[in-house]
Structure formats: C-alpha cells, structure tokens
Design a protein around this motif. Structure first.
Motif, PDB file in Angstrom:
ATOM      1  N   GLU B  12       0.839  -1.186   0.000  1.00 22.24           N
ATOM      2  CA  GLU B  12       0.000   0.000   0.000  1.00 22.24           C
ATOM      3  C   GLU B  12       0.875   1.237   0.000  1.00 22.24           C
ATOM      4  O   GLU B  12       1.781   1.362   0.835  1.00 22.24           O
ATOM      5  CB  GLU B  12      -0.795  -0.012   1.317  1.00 22.24           C
ATOM      6  CG  GLU B  12      -2.250   0.277   1.198  1.00 22.24           C
ATOM      7  CD  GLU B  12      -2.925   0.153   2.558  1.00 22.24           C
ATOM      8  OE1 GLU B  12      -2.536  -0.728   3.348  1.00 22.24           O
ATOM      9  OE2 GLU B  12      -3.806   0.966   2.810  1.00 22.24           O
ATOM     10  N   ALA B  13       0.649   2.139  -0.941  1.00 20.33           N
ATOM     11  CA  ALA B  13       1.350   3.427  -0.900  1.00 20.33           C
ATOM     12  C   ALA B  13       0.397   4.459  -0.320  1.00 20.33           C
ATOM     13  O   ALA B  13      -0.780   4.478  -0.671  1.00 20.33           O
ATOM     14  CB  ALA B  13       1.787   3.830  -2.298  1.00 20.33           C
ATOM     15  N   LYS B  14       0.924   5.302   0.596  1.00 20.62           N
ATOM     16  CA  LYS B  14       0.086   6.328   1.199  1.00 20.62           C
ATOM     17  C   LYS B  14       0.748   7.678   1.075  1.00 20.62           C
ATOM     18  O   LYS B  14       1.781   7.916   1.674  1.00 20.62           O
ATOM     19  CB  LYS B  14      -0.152   6.010   2.679  1.00 20.62           C
ATOM     20  CG  LYS B  14      -1.247   4.987   2.900  1.00 20.62           C
ATOM     21  CD  LYS B  14      -1.623   4.922   4.357  1.00 20.62           C
ATOM     22  CE  LYS B  14      -2.838   4.030   4.546  1.00 20.62           C
ATOM     23  NZ  LYS B  14      -2.971   3.616   5.941  1.00 20.62           N
ATOM     24  N   LYS B  15       0.145   8.549   0.268  1.00 16.74           N
ATOM     25  CA  LYS B  15       0.685   9.893   0.045  1.00 16.74           C
ATOM     26  C   LYS B  15       2.186   9.833  -0.220  1.00 16.74           C
ATOM     27  O   LYS B  15       2.950  10.605   0.344  1.00 16.74           O
ATOM     28  CB  LYS B  15       0.396  10.789   1.251  1.00 16.74           C
ATOM     29  CG  LYS B  15      -1.084  11.013   1.448  1.00 16.74           C
ATOM     30  CD  LYS B  15      -1.307  12.105   2.495  1.00 16.74           C
ATOM     31  CE  LYS B  15      -2.773  12.321   2.729  1.00 16.74           C
ATOM     32  NZ  LYS B  15      -3.131  12.381   4.145  1.00 16.74           N
ATOM     33  N   LEU B  16       2.568   8.919  -1.074  1.00 13.23           N
ATOM     34  CA  LEU B  16       3.987   8.734  -1.357  1.00 13.23           C
ATOM     35  C   LEU B  16       4.492   9.840  -2.280  1.00 13.23           C
ATOM     36  O   LEU B  16       3.911  10.107  -3.322  1.00 13.23           O
ATOM     37  CB  LEU B  16       4.205   7.363  -2.005  1.00 13.23           C
ATOM     38  CG  LEU B  16       5.647   6.951  -2.235  1.00 13.23           C
ATOM     39  CD1 LEU B  16       6.393   6.829  -0.921  1.00 13.23           C
ATOM     40  CD2 LEU B  16       5.700   5.624  -2.980  1.00 13.23           C
ATOM     41  N   GLU B  17       5.566  10.479  -1.850  1.00 10.00           N
ATOM     42  CA  GLU B  17       6.174  11.552  -2.636  1.00 10.00           C
ATOM     43  C   GLU B  17       7.649  11.251  -2.831  1.00 10.00           C
ATOM     44  O   GLU B  17       8.273  10.604  -1.993  1.00 10.00           O
ATOM     45  CB  GLU B  17       6.076  12.896  -1.905  1.00 10.00           C
ATOM     46  CG  GLU B  17       4.783  13.089  -1.160  1.00 10.00           C
ATOM     47  CD  GLU B  17       4.073  14.366  -1.542  1.00 10.00           C
ATOM     48  OE1 GLU B  17       4.598  15.082  -2.404  1.00 10.00           O
ATOM     49  OE2 GLU B  17       3.010  14.637  -0.976  1.00 10.00           O
TER      50      GLU B  17
END
Ligand SMILES: Nc1ncnc2c1ncn2[C@@H]1O[C@H](COP(=O)(O)OP(=O)(O)OP(=O)(O)O)[C@@H](O)[C@H]1O
Ligand SMILES: [Mg+2]
Lengths: 282, 258
Positions: B12-17
């Motif tokens: 799961e990616a969460k608000k990945l920057e």
C-alpha cells in the motif's frame, strides 16, 4: 590553392612537433635502459646472486642479501599497505558523502606529494628511535607509507568506475551493503585493483631514501624483522659512491637486477591477471 | 473468477512523494495492491513511473540528493519506518530495473545465484537447480544452457534483461517490481515473460511499468495511469481500458495524448 598548401604545411608541422616530443621522451628512457643493460649485464655473474659481499679490497662477492632483503622489506610493506589502502579506497568510493571522506581525500593527495626522504625521516623518528634500532620493520613501514596513497587513489578510482546501477542491482536483491561492496563491486574489480597494487609496489621497490634511515643495510644475510636489513637500492647507493672499481661494477649489476626484478613483478602480475581473466572472464 | 477487489492487500502506498533534489518527481500517490495480482503502471515518458516504483523497495534513496515522504505499507508495516531493516524490505520486494544491469565479471550462472549464495546457500546442486528453474521461467535457459560460465555481460541486451529477471526470481520475493521488463524483447520472448507473470501470479504480486498498452490490457488485473508525478486513475484494467473515468486516461490509451 595557396590556402590548401598552407593548411597542409601546418598539418605537417604539427605532426613533426608531436613526433619530436614523443622522441624526446623515448630517448632518455632508452638511454637508461641501454646504460644499465650494458654496464649491468656485463658485471653480472652467478656469484652476484649467490654470494654475500666480500670485505673491502677483495674482489668478487655478490648481493644475495640485498636482493632477498629488498623482496622481504617490500613484501612486508605491501602486506601493511594493501589491506589498509584498499579499505580506505572502499571508504572513499562507497561512502564519499561523509565529511571524514573529504578530509581523507585531501590527506591522501598531500601524502602522495611528500618527498620520500621526509617519509624516511618520519619512519626513523616514529619507529627507529623508539625501538632504538634500525630495522627491516621500520623500512617496511616507510615503504608502506609510500605505497599507501597510490593504493588508496587507484582503489578509489577503480571502484568509482563501477556504475551505480550495479550497486542498486545488488541492494535490490536484499543484500546488505557490505556484501554488495565486497562480493560484487570489489570482486568485479579484482584485476584492476591488482594493477594498482603492483604500481605501488614497483614504485616502492626502487626507493632508496626512506630505507637509508630505517632498514639501513648490512653486509650479511638476515631475515630478522628487528635488525637492519640490506636492500638493493641502498646497496647500490653505497657501492656506487664508493671509490672501489669492483663495487661500482657491482652497483651497475645491482641496478640491472633491480630493474629486472620490478619488470618481472609486472609481468608476473599480468600473467596472473590473464589467468584470472581466462577463468572468470574479468 | 473471484472478485479481485476482495483479495488481501499486500502493498500500500500512502501519500507517497519523491524528489530529486528540488525536483518533485512523485506527487502524493495513494494506492493499494492486492495479493497475487498483476498491476500495470502506464503513462507518458518521464512522468515518474520508474521513480515511483523505485520508492516501493527503497532503492530511490540510493541516489544522491533523492528523498521521499509518505508511507509504503508492506503487509501493514511501513517500510520507511526507522525501525525497519531496509535489507529485509528489499529481500521481500524484488526488482527488475528498466536498464538491464547484470553484474560485470560474473558468469551467467553466478549472476542468477549470487543472491542465494550471499544469503548463505552454498550447496551446488541447490544453486544449479534454482538457476535452471529461474532461467527457464525467464525464457533464457535454452539460449544459455551450454554457456552458463560465460560472462553475463556478454549476452545481448534482451538476454541480459531476462538474466536480470531470473536473478530477481532466484531470491523468491513475494512482491516483484518490474520496470519495462519487455521493452527490449522480441515478441516471442515477450510472450514468454507474460506467460511467466501469469504463472508467478499464483504466488506473487507483480507491479509492472509498461509502455505497451496491449500488454497492460492483456496481463494486468489493475492499471494505474500516471501523468507528471500524479496518479490520474487507478482501477481494474478491464475498466480502465474499456471505460476510463478520466478524459486524460481515455486520450492516452487511445493514443491522443502525447
Ligand atoms: N537521477 C535523477 N536525477 C534527477 N532527476 C531525475 C533522475 N532520474 C529521473 N529524474 C527525473 O524524474 C522524472 C521522472 O523520471 P522517471 O525515470 O521516473 O520517468 P518514467 O516515467 O520512468 O519515464 P520512462 O517511461 O521514460 O522510463 C523525469 O522528469 C526525470 O527527468
Ligand atoms: Mg522509467
């Protein structure tokens, strides 16, 4: 039309210029080789390799002790310098972002500029004086200091040649960084690293000044690390400035042997390299 | 067919920057990947697909000046957590890079088994067996079986890419990131790699970047569409390719977007 001739002329002059400079470099080199070859080989005999020096006045004798001494001191020096040097090179190439790394880099650059006689005096003060004796060990320390910057610099540069995507590939396999460095980056550069080491060893093997203050030299065979030990450069130096014709003759022979020794080392290394290449295809 | 949306979320990616220095290459991606699915990422060149993928196994941070923000959860645990061992993360999330990068001065065989060997497996028969299985899966075995001891770098570009696939498979990661693995391959090898993905999907989760729309439509369960570091749309591939919600997606997959 005229312009074309002029342009051709300029081209020709440039070619001449480069040729002349190339020759200017080659001439002294050939002269040295020729001198040492003619003078040295003619003074060479089996005795030179198998005998120890005769007392002053007696003709004959050899430099067996100095030949073995040089090999011994140089190998000891290399044994000290190579592990430290390669490790330092790894540090500089793989962890180059740290502050320490920048300082280290500057130190290494400075180190390679220190005259060898200063290194000799340094080793004298740090090893000979406290131990109260000239020793082969002190000589090896001095030579290792000469080898170090060369080994560090070449290792660093060679490891930096390995592109980053190779490191990434290793890391992406879930390997710890040290394993990637040791078993992938370093292993892939073994042959190049060896070349750097040989460069350093060849350079150190011919040094006289640092040994004058440390290993000092003697006239008999010794394998004791804590005693003075003869070496070819020092022996050549001592004999060459002596007033005796026979010693001067032997100095030439010594110079010849030293050159051949260094050359053989190079060839031997190359031989090993091709062996590794054949097997591993480096 | 079971409902893919019901499958367990593995990554799961969460608000990945992600940044390169000041350059903001990935701008807040939130998405989840389900176990045993193939997930395609499509989008124009330079839009940050590779960068995003490289954040998922923490390889992005290896570039000088690069950094990330946000979270990536592998089975619920944030891989960017300080307490997490990055080596462990990468062991469980394998990667095939966009550019083939076989280890230089290493034989084909060594290239495939080096991961295992450096993990401490030294039994020759095990290594040979693994090498054969993985090279077969990567559709390379027949071409190299007689020259396993030649250099990995002596292979052609497409062969090198398949070698890298075999190398990634050898360490058996439950999640496999593939960055355009077939862009240098001919149709036959491509078909074999696609077959492979369908095969490993039984056990593994695959995230693949591709410029080949047909390929994405053919093999993937889910597709994400990226533009300039943003994820425009994510959903079941069947929906994305037949009935996209966003106009931009529709333009792109129909070739009207450049
Ligand atoms: N090492 C780097 N340093 C600085 N900027 C980079 C670096 N690598 C990529 N970029 C920039 O980041 C952006 C995204 O690059 P990325 O490689 O992720 O694109 P991509 O979507 O994979 O493209 P392609 O489809 O061509 O592979 C690009 O604008 C690129 O210029
Ligand atoms: Mg890319």
């Amino acid at each position: 039309m005229n312009y074309r001739i002029y342009r051709k002329f300029k081209n020709f002059m440039f070619l001449v210029l480069t040729l002349v400079s190339a020759l200017a470099v080659l001439i002294p080199l050939f002269m040295i080789i020729q001198f040492v070859l003619v003078q040295g080989a003619s003074s060479l005999s089996l005795d030179f390799f198998t005998q120890l020096p005769k007392p002053v006045g007696e003709v004959g004798g050899g430099m067996k002790h100095a030949i073995l001494g040089t090999i011994y001191i140089v190998l000891l020096g290399a044994a000290i310098a190579i592990p430290i040097g390669v490790t330092c090179g790894i540090y500089l190439s793989e962890f180059s972002k740290s502050k320490l790394s920048k300082t280290l880099k500057m130190t290494v650059d400075l180190m390679s500029g220190i005259p060898s006689i200063v290194i000799g005096i340094f080793a004298y003060l740090v090893v000979v004086v406290p131990l109260k004796s000239f020793s082969a060990f002190a000589g090896a320390i001095a030579l290792s200091i000469i080898m170090l910057p060369i080994i560090i610099k070449t290792s660093e540069e060679i490891l930096k040649l390995v592109p980053n995507h190779i490191r990434e590939a290793g890391l992406a396999l879930g390997l710890p960084r040290w394993k990637v460095i040791l078993f992938i980056i370093l292993k892939g550069s073994v042959s190049n690293l060896l070349t750097g080491m040989i460069l350093a060893i060849s350079r150190a093997a011919g040094e006289t000044a640092p040994l004058l203050f440390t290993a000092f030299g003697n006239m008999y065979l010794s394998y004791n690390m804590n005693e003075p030990m003869a070496s070819l450069p020092v022996q050549i130096y001592t004999y060459a400035i002596s007033p005796y014709k026979d010693w001067q003759r032997q100095a030439w022979a010594g110079a010849f042997v030293l050159m051949v020794l260094i050359l053989t080392m190079n060839l031997f290394a190359r031989f090993i390299l091709t062996k590794i290449k054949d097997k591993k295809g480096i | 067919m079971p409902n893919l949306n019901d499958a367990k979320v593995i990554l799961e990616a969460k608000k990945l920057e992600a940044w390169f220095g000041d350059f903001h290459a990935v701008k807040g991606i939130t998405v989840d990947y389900r176990e045993k699915t193939i997930n395609a990422i499509i989008g124009p060149s330079g839009c940050g697909k590779s960068t995003y993928l490289r954040c998922l196994n923490r390889i992005h941070e290896e570039i000088e000046g690069a950094r990330t923000a946000g979270e990536v959860l592998l089975e619920g645990k944030n891989i960017y957590d300080k307490k997490v061992d990055v080596v462990d993360v990468r062991r469980r999330i394998g990667m095939v890079f966009q550019k083939p990068n076989p280890f230089p001065s290493m034989s084909i065989l060594d290239n495939v088994v080096i991961g295992l060997r450096l993990q401490g497996i030294s039994k020759r028969s095990t290594l040979l067996e693994t090498a054969e299985v993985c090279l077969r899966k990567a559709a390379l075995w027949d071409e190299v079986k007689d020259k396993l001891n030649s250099l990995g770098t002596s292979l052609s570009g497409g062969q090198q890419q398949r070698l890298c696939i075999a190398r990634a498979l050898a360490v058996n990661p439950p999640v496999l990131l593939m960055d355009e693995p077939t862009s240098a391959l001919d149709p036959i090898a491509t078909a074999k790699i696609e077959e492979l993905m369908n095969e490993i999907k039984k056990e593994y989760t695959v995230i693949i970047v591709t410029h080949n729309m047909q390929q994405a439509a053919r093999i993937s369960d889910f597709t994400s569409f990226f533009v300039y570091g943003n994820m425009i749309e994510h959903g079941l591939s069947a929906d994305i390719f037949t009935n996209p919600k966003e106009k931009q997606t529709e333009d792109y997959i129909s070739g009207r977007f450049g």
